[in-house]
Design a protein around this motif. Sequence first.
Motif, PDB file in Angstrom:
ATOM      1  N   PHE A 282      36.936  31.146  82.665  1.00 35.23           N
ATOM      2  CA  PHE A 282      37.311  32.418  83.257  1.00 35.23           C
ATOM      3  C   PHE A 282      37.915  32.152  84.638  1.00 35.23           C
ATOM      4  O   PHE A 282      37.480  31.237  85.352  1.00 35.23           O
ATOM      5  CB  PHE A 282      36.108  33.345  83.385  1.00 35.23           C
ATOM      6  CG  PHE A 282      35.578  33.829  82.060  1.00 35.23           C
ATOM      7  CD1 PHE A 282      36.352  33.759  80.906  1.00 35.23           C
ATOM      8  CD2 PHE A 282      34.301  34.349  81.972  1.00 35.23           C
ATOM      9  CE1 PHE A 282      35.867  34.213  79.694  1.00 35.23           C
ATOM     10  CE2 PHE A 282      33.802  34.800  80.759  1.00 35.23           C
ATOM     11  CZ  PHE A 282      34.589  34.725  79.616  1.00 35.23           C
ATOM     12  N   ARG A 283      38.882  32.975  85.035  1.00 33.69           N
ATOM     13  CA  ARG A 283      39.641  32.744  86.259  1.00 33.69           C
ATOM     14  C   ARG A 283      39.209  33.680  87.384  1.00 33.69           C
ATOM     15  O   ARG A 283      39.141  34.898  87.194  1.00 33.69           O
ATOM     16  CB  ARG A 283      41.140  32.964  86.019  1.00 33.69           C
ATOM     17  CG  ARG A 283      41.780  31.959  85.106  1.00 33.69           C
ATOM     18  CD  ARG A 283      43.294  32.177  85.103  1.00 33.69           C
ATOM     19  NE  ARG A 283      43.847  32.027  86.447  1.00 33.69           N
ATOM     20  CZ  ARG A 283      45.107  32.299  86.765  1.00 33.69           C
ATOM     21  NH1 ARG A 283      45.925  32.797  85.856  1.00 33.69           N
ATOM     22  NH2 ARG A 283      45.542  32.118  87.995  1.00 33.69           N
ATOM     23  N   SER A 284      38.933  33.096  88.536  1.00 32.57           N
ATOM     24  CA  SER A 284      38.719  33.877  89.747  1.00 32.57           C
ATOM     25  C   SER A 284      40.043  33.880  90.503  1.00 32.57           C
ATOM     26  O   SER A 284      40.404  32.893  91.138  1.00 32.57           O
ATOM     27  CB  SER A 284      37.608  33.258  90.599  1.00 32.57           C
ATOM     28  OG  SER A 284      37.455  33.948  91.813  1.00 32.57           O
ATOM     29  N   ASN A 285      40.762  34.977  90.416  1.00 30.40           N
ATOM     30  CA  ASN A 285      42.130  35.006  90.905  1.00 30.40           C
ATOM     31  C   ASN A 285      42.210  35.526  92.339  1.00 30.40           C
ATOM     32  O   ASN A 285      41.424  36.368  92.755  1.00 30.40           O
ATOM     33  CB  ASN A 285      42.993  35.888  89.992  1.00 30.40           C
ATOM     34  CG  ASN A 285      44.425  35.394  89.911  1.00 30.40           C
ATOM     35  OD1 ASN A 285      44.841  34.535  90.686  1.00 30.40           O
ATOM     36  ND2 ASN A 285      45.176  35.929  88.981  1.00 30.40           N
ATOM     37  N   GLU A 286      43.209  35.028  93.061  1.00 29.44           N
ATOM     38  CA  GLU A 286      43.416  35.490  94.429  1.00 29.44           C
ATOM     39  C   GLU A 286      44.029  36.885  94.439  1.00 29.44           C
ATOM     40  O   GLU A 286      44.862  37.224  93.604  1.00 29.44           O
ATOM     41  CB  GLU A 286      44.312  34.509  95.181  1.00 29.44           C
ATOM     42  CG  GLU A 286      43.641  33.179  95.450  1.00 29.44           C
ATOM     43  CD  GLU A 286      44.511  32.245  96.262  1.00 29.44           C
ATOM     44  OE1 GLU A 286      43.978  31.573  97.171  1.00 29.44           O
ATOM     45  OE2 GLU A 286      45.725  32.178  95.988  1.00 29.44           O
ATOM     46  N   HIS A 287      43.629  37.663  95.411  1.00 24.13           N
ATOM     47  CA  HIS A 287      44.123  39.021  95.546  1.00 24.13           C
ATOM     48  C   HIS A 287      44.073  39.422  97.015  1.00 24.13           C
ATOM     49  O   HIS A 287      43.539  38.681  97.855  1.00 24.13           O
ATOM     50  CB  HIS A 287      43.292  39.991  94.694  1.00 24.13           C
ATOM     51  CG  HIS A 287      41.816  39.883  94.904  1.00 24.13           C
ATOM     52  ND1 HIS A 287      41.055  38.810  94.450  1.00 24.13           N
ATOM     53  CD2 HIS A 287      40.937  40.705  95.538  1.00 24.13           C
ATOM     54  CE1 HIS A 287      39.788  38.986  94.781  1.00 24.13           C
ATOM     55  NE2 HIS A 287      39.689  40.126  95.449  1.00 24.13           N
ATOM     56  N   ARG A 288      44.630  40.586  97.328  1.00 19.77           N
ATOM     57  CA  ARG A 288      44.670  41.056  98.705  1.00 19.77           C
ATOM     58  C   ARG A 288      44.850  42.570  98.719  1.00 19.77           C
ATOM     59  O   ARG A 288      45.083  43.185  97.667  1.00 19.77           O
ATOM     60  CB  ARG A 288      45.817  40.395  99.479  1.00 19.77           C
ATOM     61  CG  ARG A 288      47.199  40.842  99.009  1.00 19.77           C
ATOM     62  CD  ARG A 288      48.308  40.164  99.797  1.00 19.77           C
ATOM     63  NE  ARG A 288      49.626  40.692  99.441  1.00 19.77           N
ATOM     64  CZ  ARG A 288      50.769  40.290  99.976  1.00 19.77           C
ATOM     65  NH1 ARG A 288      50.751  39.330 100.889  1.00 19.77           N
ATOM     66  NH2 ARG A 288      51.916  40.827  99.603  1.00 19.77           N
ATOM     67  N   ALA A 289      44.759  43.170  99.896  1.00 16.46           N
ATOM     68  CA  ALA A 289      45.030  44.595 100.058  1.00 16.46           C
ATOM     69  C   ALA A 289      46.062  44.765 101.165  1.00 16.46           C
ATOM     70  O   ALA A 289      45.895  44.234 102.274  1.00 16.46           O
ATOM     71  CB  ALA A 289      43.756  45.361 100.412  1.00 16.46           C
ATOM     72  N   THR A 290      47.136  45.464 100.863  1.00 15.55           N
ATOM     73  CA  THR A 290      48.182  45.712 101.841  1.00 15.55           C
ATOM     74  C   THR A 290      47.896  47.013 102.596  1.00 15.55           C
ATOM     75  O   THR A 290      47.003  47.779 102.233  1.00 15.55           O
ATOM     76  CB  THR A 290      49.556  45.813 101.154  1.00 15.55           C
ATOM     77  OG1 THR A 290      49.534  46.879 100.191  1.00 15.55           O
ATOM     78  CG2 THR A 290      49.892  44.502 100.445  1.00 15.55           C
ATOM     79  N   THR A 291      48.680  47.239 103.631  1.00 11.61           N
ATOM     80  CA  THR A 291      48.527  48.457 104.428  1.00 11.61           C
ATOM     81  C   THR A 291      49.684  49.410 104.145  1.00 11.61           C
ATOM     82  O   THR A 291      50.670  49.047 103.513  1.00 11.61           O
ATOM     83  CB  THR A 291      48.487  48.121 105.927  1.00 11.61           C
ATOM     84  OG1 THR A 291      49.668  47.383 106.273  1.00 11.61           O
ATOM     85  CG2 THR A 291      47.269  47.302 106.262  1.00 11.61           C
ATOM     86  N   SER A 292      49.552  50.630 104.637  1.00  5.68           N
ATOM     87  CA  SER A 292      50.551  51.654 104.353  1.00  5.68           C
ATOM     88  C   SER A 292      50.601  52.677 105.487  1.00  5.68           C
ATOM     89  O   SER A 292      49.639  52.820 106.252  1.00  5.68           O
ATOM     90  CB  SER A 292      50.211  52.365 103.036  1.00  5.68           C
ATOM     91  OG  SER A 292      51.040  53.487 102.814  1.00  5.68           O
ATOM     92  N   HIS A 293      51.726  53.387 105.585  1.00  2.00           N
ATOM     93  CA  HIS A 293      51.817  54.510 106.512  1.00  2.00           C
ATOM     94  C   HIS A 293      50.874  55.642 106.080  1.00  2.00           C
ATOM     95  O   HIS A 293      50.492  56.480 106.890  1.00  2.00           O
ATOM     96  CB  HIS A 293      53.252  55.066 106.548  1.00  2.00           C
ATOM     97  CG  HIS A 293      54.210  54.193 107.300  1.00  2.00           C
ATOM     98  ND1 HIS A 293      54.114  53.981 108.659  1.00  2.00           N
ATOM     99  CD2 HIS A 293      55.287  53.475 106.889  1.00  2.00           C
ATOM    100  CE1 HIS A 293      55.088  53.185 109.060  1.00  2.00           C
ATOM    101  NE2 HIS A 293      55.820  52.867 108.008  1.00  2.00           N
ATOM    102  N   ILE A 294      50.542  55.642 104.770  1.00  2.27           N
ATOM    103  CA  ILE A 294      49.699  56.698 104.210  1.00  2.27           C
ATOM    104  C   ILE A 294      48.243  56.247 104.236  1.00  2.27           C
ATOM    105  O   ILE A 294      47.923  55.095 103.938  1.00  2.27           O
ATOM    106  CB  ILE A 294      50.122  57.003 102.758  1.00  2.27           C
ATOM    107  CG1 ILE A 294      51.609  57.359 102.696  1.00  2.27           C
ATOM    108  CG2 ILE A 294      49.293  58.125 102.166  1.00  2.27           C
ATOM    109  CD1 ILE A 294      52.156  57.441 101.287  1.00  2.27           C
ATOM    110  N   GLY A 295      47.339  57.154 104.569  1.00  2.04           N
ATOM    111  CA  GLY A 295      45.943  56.763 104.587  1.00  2.04           C
ATOM    112  C   GLY A 295      45.030  57.949 104.886  1.00  2.04           C
ATOM    113  O   GLY A 295      45.489  59.058 105.117  1.00  2.04           O
TER     114      GLY A 295
END
Length: 319
Positions: A242-255
Motif C-alpha cells: 500500500f502507498r503512503s502518497n505525498e500531498h499538500r494543501a494550497t491557499t486561496s483568496h477564498i476562505g
Amino acid sequence: MASADDEQYDDRMKMLKAFDETKAGVKGLMDSGLIKIPEIFVRPSEELAEDELTYKNTTQIQVPVIDLSDIQINAGRRKRIVEQVRIASETWGFFQVVNHGIPLTVLDGMIDGVRKFNEQDVAEKKKYYSRDNTRKIRFNSSYDLFTSKTASWKDTLSISFWALIQLIQRSCLPLAACPQPQLAIGTTKHSDAGFLTILLQNQIAIGLQVLHQGQWIDIQPIPGGLVINIGDLLQLVSNGKFRSNEHRATTSHIGPRISVACFFSGPVDGDKNMIYGPIEELISEENPPIYRNVVLGEYVAKFLSISMDKYRALDYYKL
C-alpha cells in the motif's frame, strides 16, 4: 563576527517568535487588515518555480471514488468494494468514499463547530494555544513553525483521544483566505506518519492536492464524501504494497477552507516500546522485507523533531 546567514536566521526566528506570541494565528493576521503576507510565509523562489512544472489543474484525472452503499448486506458487493479499496491503496494511496452511513448533518455539524471555534473571540482561543504535544486539546499555527523553511498558512485545533487501543488525533485545519495565495502554502508537501487518515473537507474551495505520477492533482470536494489516505506505518507493515502518497494543501483568496482530519496512529501514548515491521505473512524469498522494524516511541520522536517539509519517514527505515 556573525555571518549574513546567521543574521538572516536570527531575524527569521525573531519574526516567527513575534507571530507565535500573538497566539492569534493566521486568522489574527487577516483580522488585522493584512494585504501582504509576512516574509515567513513566502515560499522560496525555487519551490515556486518547481510548481510551474508539477502542478496540473485538471478535472479529468481524479482520485478513485468508492461507493460503500450495501456493503453490510450484500456479500458480493462487499467483495467488490474491498477490491476497489485494495487497488486504490496500491496505486494512489488516496480515495474518497460516499454513502458511508454518516449522516450529512453530522458532517456539516463538525465543520460548523470548527468554524465557530475559529471565529470566536481571540482571547478565548488563546486559552488553548500551546506547543506542548502532550496536551490533549491544543490550538496553534503549525506544529513545525520554528523548524520548517516556510511557515504554513493555517491554524490548527488538535484533539487527541483513545478508542480501544487506538490513539486518534483529530486535527481541524482552518485555512484563512490568503491575500497572496500564489506565494504561500497551506500545508507543505508531506506524507502522513500514521496508519490511516480520514479527512472531511468543506465545500468552500479546492485546496487538497495529491502528487500522482509527478503531477499535483486536485482532490475535488464531494458533498458528504470523505477522503481516505494511507499513512507511512501502513505502507511499512504492508511491506510497500500500500502507498503512503505525498500531498499538500494550497491557499486561496477564498476562505476559510476548513478540513477535519482524523489520524489513526496506533497506541503512540501507550507502549513506547511497541515494534512495527512488515507483516510476516507478506514476506517470502520472492518478496523479502524492504523495511526494518521500528520502535514506536523512536518513530514518533523522530517525527516530532523534524519539520514536515524535511520528514520522509520511510526513507529512514528502508533496508
